[in-house]
Scaffold this active site. Structure first.
Site, PDB file in Angstrom:
ATOM      1  N   HIS A 289       0.859  -1.208   0.000  1.00  0.00           N
ATOM      2  CA  HIS A 289       0.000   0.000   0.000  1.00  0.00           C
ATOM      3  C   HIS A 289       0.884   1.243   0.000  1.00  0.00           C
ATOM      4  O   HIS A 289       1.419   1.636   1.024  1.00  0.00           O
ATOM      5  CB  HIS A 289      -0.892  -0.016   1.249  1.00  0.00           C
ATOM      6  CG  HIS A 289      -1.926   1.066   1.273  1.00  0.00           C
ATOM      7  ND1 HIS A 289      -3.273   0.804   1.451  1.00  0.00           N
ATOM      8  CD2 HIS A 289      -1.832   2.408   1.172  1.00  0.00           C
ATOM      9  CE1 HIS A 289      -3.950   1.933   1.439  1.00  0.00           C
ATOM     10  NE2 HIS A 289      -3.091   2.935   1.283  1.00  0.00           N
TER      11      HIS A 289
ATOM     12  N   HIS B  11       1.435   5.307  -1.593  1.00  0.00           N
ATOM     13  CA  HIS B  11       1.007   6.487  -2.364  1.00  0.00           C
ATOM     14  C   HIS B  11       2.254   7.129  -2.949  1.00  0.00           C
ATOM     15  O   HIS B  11       2.992   7.819  -2.245  1.00  0.00           O
ATOM     16  CB  HIS B  11       0.273   7.489  -1.470  1.00  0.00           C
ATOM     17  CG  HIS B  11      -0.987   6.951  -0.875  1.00  0.00           C
ATOM     18  ND1 HIS B  11      -2.220   7.077  -1.483  1.00  0.00           N
ATOM     19  CD2 HIS B  11      -1.205   6.248   0.264  1.00  0.00           C
ATOM     20  CE1 HIS B  11      -3.142   6.485  -0.746  1.00  0.00           C
ATOM     21  NE2 HIS B  11      -2.556   5.971   0.320  1.00  0.00           N
TER      22      HIS B  11
ATOM     23  N   LYS C 250      -9.186  -0.144  -6.114  1.00  0.00           N
ATOM     24  CA  LYS C 250      -9.248   0.387  -4.742  1.00  0.00           C
ATOM     25  C   LYS C 250     -10.598   1.046  -4.519  1.00  0.00           C
ATOM     26  O   LYS C 250     -11.022   1.905  -5.285  1.00  0.00           O
ATOM     27  CB  LYS C 250      -8.115   1.404  -4.540  1.00  0.00           C
ATOM     28  CG  LYS C 250      -8.101   2.070  -3.176  1.00  0.00           C
ATOM     29  CD  LYS C 250      -7.603   1.129  -2.092  1.00  0.00           C
ATOM     30  CE  LYS C 250      -7.811   1.690  -0.695  1.00  0.00           C
ATOM     31  NZ  LYS C 250      -6.917   2.769  -0.347  1.00  0.00           N
TER      32      LYS C 250
ATOM     33  N   HIS D 189     -10.683   0.444   1.480  1.00  0.00           N
ATOM     34  CA  HIS D 189     -10.552   1.404   2.577  1.00  0.00           C
ATOM     35  C   HIS D 189     -11.791   1.132   3.427  1.00  0.00           C
ATOM     36  O   HIS D 189     -12.897   1.594   3.129  1.00  0.00           O
ATOM     37  CB  HIS D 189     -10.519   2.842   2.056  1.00  0.00           C
ATOM     38  CG  HIS D 189     -10.247   3.825   3.135  1.00  0.00           C
ATOM     39  ND1 HIS D 189      -9.029   4.448   3.297  1.00  0.00           N
ATOM     40  CD2 HIS D 189     -11.023   4.275   4.153  1.00  0.00           C
ATOM     41  CE1 HIS D 189      -9.072   5.239   4.357  1.00  0.00           C
ATOM     42  NE2 HIS D 189     -10.281   5.157   4.885  1.00  0.00           N
TER      43      HIS D 189
ATOM     44  N   HIS E  90      -4.825  -1.319   5.591  1.00  0.00           N
ATOM     45  CA  HIS E  90      -4.452  -0.691   6.864  1.00  0.00           C
ATOM     46  C   HIS E  90      -5.449  -0.975   7.985  1.00  0.00           C
ATOM     47  O   HIS E  90      -6.074  -0.075   8.536  1.00  0.00           O
ATOM     48  CB  HIS E  90      -4.215   0.816   6.718  1.00  0.00           C
ATOM     49  CG  HIS E  90      -5.165   1.524   5.767  1.00  0.00           C
ATOM     50  ND1 HIS E  90      -6.533   1.462   5.883  1.00  0.00           N
ATOM     51  CD2 HIS E  90      -4.918   2.309   4.700  1.00  0.00           C
ATOM     52  CE1 HIS E  90      -7.085   2.181   4.917  1.00  0.00           C
ATOM     53  NE2 HIS E  90      -6.123   2.702   4.186  1.00  0.00           N
TER      54      HIS E  90
ATOM     55  N   ASP F  15       1.294   2.415   3.637  1.00  0.00           N
ATOM     56  CA  ASP F  15       0.450   3.610   3.551  1.00  0.00           C
ATOM     57  C   ASP F  15       1.268   4.890   3.690  1.00  0.00           C
ATOM     58  O   ASP F  15       0.826   5.852   4.322  1.00  0.00           O
ATOM     59  CB  ASP F  15      -0.690   3.584   4.580  1.00  0.00           C
ATOM     60  CG  ASP F  15      -1.818   4.542   4.206  1.00  0.00           C
ATOM     61  OD1 ASP F  15      -1.844   5.014   3.044  1.00  0.00           O
ATOM     62  OD2 ASP F  15      -2.662   4.824   5.057  1.00  0.00           O
TER      63      ASP F  15
HETATM   64  C1  NCD Z   1      -4.027   8.780   2.176  1.00  0.00           C
HETATM   65  C2  NCD Z   1      -3.562   9.901   1.226  1.00  0.00           C
HETATM   66  O1  NCD Z   1      -3.085  10.930   1.698  1.00  0.00           O
HETATM   67  O2  NCD Z   1      -3.681   9.719   0.012  1.00  0.00           O
HETATM   68  N1  NCD Z   1      -4.130   9.330   3.493  1.00  0.00           N
HETATM   69  C3  NCD Z   1      -4.059   8.650   4.659  1.00  0.00           C
HETATM   70  O3  NCD Z   1      -4.317   9.274   5.699  1.00  0.00           O
HETATM   71  N2  NCD Z   1      -3.725   7.396   4.729  1.00  0.00           N
HETATM   72  C4  NCD Z   1      -5.299   8.178   1.713  1.00  0.00           C
HETATM   73  C5  NCD Z   1      -5.630   6.862   2.365  1.00  0.00           C
HETATM   74  O4  NCD Z   1      -4.930   5.867   2.203  1.00  0.00           O
HETATM   75  O5  NCD Z   1      -6.625   6.787   3.087  1.00  0.00           O
HETATM   76 ZN    ZN Z   2      -3.432   4.885   1.741  1.00  0.00          ZN
END
Ligand code: NCD
Ligand code: ZN
Length: 369
Positions: free
Chosen positions: A23, A25, A107, A151, A193, A267
């Site tokens: 996971h 970003h 997702k 999520h 998560h 995450d």
């Molecule tokens: C994530 C993001 O900033 O894209 N933020 C987070 O708090 N984890 C989005 C997500 O995974 O929920």
């Molecule tokens: Zn995330």
């Protein structure tokens, strides 16, 4: 996993197969240029979250994003792409992209409940109600062996009453997840998560080849006290929010239980500092600068820094997503370091700071470069 000890029996060095981040970003543009190399150094592959602006929903977006990722990471890194489930996502795109393996999964974001979720599904019931686009997409996904990444949060109860954020995952696990599973019995599902004892109980009962979950280091390391001690810590604010201690303890029990359906998903979700210090602080924090080190620390704290750790980090997620075991390894040594560097990214002619998790604090393990 290879592990060396010092004369007092303290682990001082470990080697594990190069892990997979379930996971991640990676963002785009200058943020991606900054984060990409951090991730590729530590992970052979990562499940790439699609909540960029705009979200990833078409083949041309997937291909454009893939190219951009490889420019940042180099060609040896394997980005495992996902599509963003919207109320209008085309089932034919799912079929085409998952069918040939370009995309590993879809997702699900509940609309409005996390960062960049405005395009998310408005009504969770469309996940199990035939005739809706999201339902048809999940049918296509199941048919082609793709994964639904959840999520796992609901915003409202059955009577339309807004839920307390600390109960969003509980409600999803009790009401929404069973309905999705009933409607799509062949679908592979990953609960992302996982953050509560209710989630842990459900996974321990129903986890298996078709249902797994990812765990973050931050949810294993911290609890609600750490978030609010002496005031609100924006660098410890992410979705799902950290829960009271008993939930962190439940997550630790699950991580230690050595289940093949539990794996690493960092995450890492970086934001420029102005979004963290805004009137409305964005959820998500940069973890990629210590994306594996923090897990080693968490597993050592739990007394589980042994073969269980390698299965969690490098084997379970990879197998769930259809990858073989990696031949490459990474090494980490016990060597305390302080997170000193706040990366800056170029954004429209200005330079913006991104504050990493634990800035100014120590981390006990170090990656051997
Ligand atoms: C994530 C993001 O900033 O894209 N933020 C987070 O708090 N984890 C989005 C997500 O995974 O929920
Ligand atoms: Zn995330």
């Amino acid at each position: 996993m290879e592990i060396s000890h010092d004369t007092e029996g303290l682990p001082v060095k470990i080697a594990i197969r190069k892990p997979l981040d379930g996971h991640e970003h990676l963002r785009r543009d200058s943020m991606l240029k900054m984060v990409g190399p951090m991730v590729a150094k530590r992970f052979r592959a990562a499940i790439v979250m699609p909540n960029t602006v705009p979200p990833i929903t078409t083949e041309s977006q997937v291909c454009g994003y893939l190219k951009e990722i490889w420019q940042a990471t180099g060609p040896d890194f394997l980005p495992l792409m996902t599509l963003y489930l919207t109320d209008t996502l085309e089932p034919s795109h799912v079929e085409a992209l998952v069918g040939v393996g370009t995309v590993k999964g879809i997702k699900y974001y509940p609309r409005g409940l996390t960062t960049n979720s405005d395009s998310g599904v408005k009504n969770p019931s469309s996940l199990w109600t035939s005739g809706t686009r999201p339902y048809e997409c999940l049918q296509a996904l199941a048919e082609h062996g793709g994964v639904l990444l959840l999520h796992a949060a609901d915003g409202f109860d059955e009577n339309g009453v807004e839920l307390d954020p600390f109960d969003q995952e509980k409600h999803f696990i009790e009401h929404t997840l069973p309905r999705i599973r009933d409607a799509h019995p062949k679908l592979k599902i990953s609960v992302e998560h996982l953050s509560t004892k209710w989630g842990v109980e459900y996974l321990l009962k129903h986890g298996g080849p078709l249902l797994g979950c990812s765990l973050t280091a931050q949810h294993l390391l911290l609890d609600r006290r750490d978030w609010l001690r002496g005031g609100f810590h924006p660098q410890r604010f992410w979705w799902p929010i950290i829960q009271p201690t008993e939930h962190r303890e439940a997550l630790r029990v699950l991580a230690k239980a050595d289940k093949p359906f539990v794996w690493l998903g960092s995450d890492s979700a970086p934001h420029p500092v102005e979004k963290k210090r805004a009137d409305c602080c964005a959820g998500g924090v940069l973890m990629a600068h210590a994306g594996i080190e923090l897990y080693v620390e968490a597993f050592e704290n739990m007394g589980a820094l042994d073969d269980r750790f390698e299965r969690f980090a490098s084997i379970n997620g990879a197998r769930f997503y259809g990858l073989g075991d990696s031949d490459e390894t990474i090494e980490l040594v016990r060597e305390e370091w302080t997170v000193r560097h706040s990366p800056h990214i170029a954004d429209g002619g200005t330079s913006k700071e991104v504050i990493p998790f634990r800035l100014g604090e120590k981390i006990r393990w170090k990656l051997v470069a």
